[in-house]
Design a protein around this motif. Structure first.
Motif, short mmCIF file in Angstrom:
data_model
loop_
_atom_site.label_atom_id
_atom_site.label_comp_id
_atom_site.label_asym_id
_atom_site.label_seq_id
_atom_site.Cartn_x
_atom_site.Cartn_y
_atom_site.Cartn_z
N ASP A 208 37.15 30.09 33.62
CA ASP A 208 38.43 30.81 33.65
C ASP A 208 38.78 31.41 32.30
O ASP A 208 39.42 32.46 32.24
N GLY A 212 38.03 34.38 34.38
CA GLY A 212 39.09 34.21 35.37
C GLY A 212 40.21 35.22 35.24
O GLY A 212 40.25 36.03 34.31
N ARG A 221 47.77 28.62 35.52
CA ARG A 221 46.35 28.93 35.50
C ARG A 221 45.68 28.48 36.79
O ARG A 221 46.09 27.49 37.39
N ARG A 248 38.37 25.55 44.56
CA ARG A 248 38.99 26.59 43.75
C ARG A 248 40.41 26.82 44.21
O ARG A 248 40.66 27.02 45.41
N PRO A 250 43.00 29.53 43.35
CA PRO A 250 43.17 30.77 42.62
C PRO A 250 44.63 31.18 42.46
O PRO A 250 45.52 30.69 43.16
N GLU A 254 43.20 37.43 41.91
CA GLU A 254 41.82 37.11 42.28
C GLU A 254 41.59 37.14 43.78
O GLU A 254 42.43 36.69 44.56
#
Length: 373
Positions: A208, A212, A221, A248, A250, A254
């Motif tokens: 990230d 990211g 984040r 994950r 997100p 993204e």
């Protein structure tokens, strides 16, 4: 028939205590019909009902410009997850315990109440869209995705009456390292895929920072968490393959496709010579739940926040709101909490909701709909 949200909620929790989506759908359809609505069940198992203003005529949804009315959708789900918590009351009936009490029978009761009682003016529309499988593969919501032509969605989940205008998404996938098998007595004659996992794990920690989407203003984040490592077949053999499973969470903007390609490119720099690496998101019947964020100044957010008095904040879990947020402003809202000071509430053996929160949620959604429609 006068709709009683608390009575409906009790019946829903009693029905949901033995995990019967079909019986819950029957209860919902029966309740809507008795209240004068005209529900339909589509081929994906969604229960749909629509109220229109006096000026609305079939085909108005195809209009454009100033002649087009406003269309809001109230959505939640009827499925639940274990454990099998029986219906119970405490605090002199102020609190209801049971499977699905807050996730999402409380929001369901509040949204049905608001759907039946809110005013719908002129050529506006209000739709109730209840899905059957939010807790699993979200095929009901996927079937509705992009078809409802809505100007806004209120998605019922336990938020403690806060207005949740954003949520992280959720993907799962694997990193597969392929080396070469050999006898453990001569490890140099093979390529040990298990040993290769160490630099890959380190590289995931820096993904990230390097690739990211960065920190989101309200969601923070994203996270990338290794969860399972599997490799090797025999104690005396150099393992040919090692598979790392990851989770994950997100944040916007993204997308699953961007993440899959970006992670593969990032990790490929850390693969030892003579080995191969593949990154794949897990197969799904429906699209992954992407992250979403609706502006704090959106009229839907402002109307519901004003009506509820709740804080505007992100939601703490991924939901099928993701599918709707691609097409219109979306908020997550409802009575009950995912967790309290003692620990987990939703999806736990102590699942509960306060009855006064169900009433308050119904009033807030009704008032917000009145203001917008």
């Amino acid at each position: 028939m006068t709709f009683d949200a608390l009575e409906f909620h009790e019946r829903a929790v009693r029905t949901g205590s033995h995990e019967s989506v079909d019986e819950m759908r029957d209860l919902l359809v029966e309740t809507l019909e008795a209240a004068g609505a005209d529900p339909v069940v589509d081929e994906a198992g969604n229960t749909l009902a629509t109220r229109t203003g006096e000026g609305y005529e079939p085909g108005d949804e195809a209009k454009s410009g100033s002649d087009e009315g406003t269309h809001l959708v109230l959505n939640t789900h009827i499925d639940t997850v274990p454990p099998h918590v029986p219906f119970a009351e405490r605090e002199d009936g102020a609190v209801v315990e049971g499977r699905g009490a807050c996730d999402a029978k409380g929001p369901l009761a509040a949204l049905v109440d608001a759907f039946l009682s809110a005013g719908v003016g002129e050529d506006n529309r209000l739709t109730l869209a209840i899905t059957p499988d939010e807790e699993t593969v979200q095929s009901g919501a996927a079937h509705l995705k992009g078809t409802l032509d809505a100007d806004g969605f209120v998605v019922g989940e336990p938020t403690g009456l806060d207005v949740c205008n954003a949520a992280r998404g959720q993907y799962e996938g694997t990193v597969t390292i392929t080396g070469a098998a050999a006898h453990a007595a001569t490890p140099e004659s093979g390529a040990n895929a298990v040993r290769a996992i160490a630099p890959i794990l380190q590289a995931m920690e820096s993904y990230d920072e390097k690739r990211g989407p960065g920190e989101h203003e309200s969601l923070g984040r994203p996270t990338l968490t290794p969860t399972v490592v599997e490799g090797g077949e025999a104690s005396n053999q150099v393992p040919e393959e090692c598979v790392l499973t990851f989770d994950r969470r997100p944040v916007p903007p993204e997308t699953p496709e961007e993440f899959e390609a970006g992670l593969a490119e990032h990790l490929s720099q850390w693969v030892p010579s003579g080995m191969d690496l593949d990154v794949n998101l897990s197969p799904r019947e429906t699209p992954f739940l992407a992250a979403f964020a609706t502006g704090r100044d959106d009229p839907l957010v402002e109307a519901l926040a004003a009506a509820s008095g709740g804080e505007v904040r992100p939601f703490g879990a991924a939901t099928e709101a993701s599918y709707f947020a691609e097409h219109a402003p979306t908020v997550v809202f409802g009575p009950g909490d995912l967790a309290d000071e003692e620990g987990a509430v939703a999806h736990s053996e102590r699942e509960y909701v306060r009855r006064d929160e169900i009433r308050a949620a119904a009033r807030a959604v009704r008032d917000a709909v009145d203001a917008l429609l």
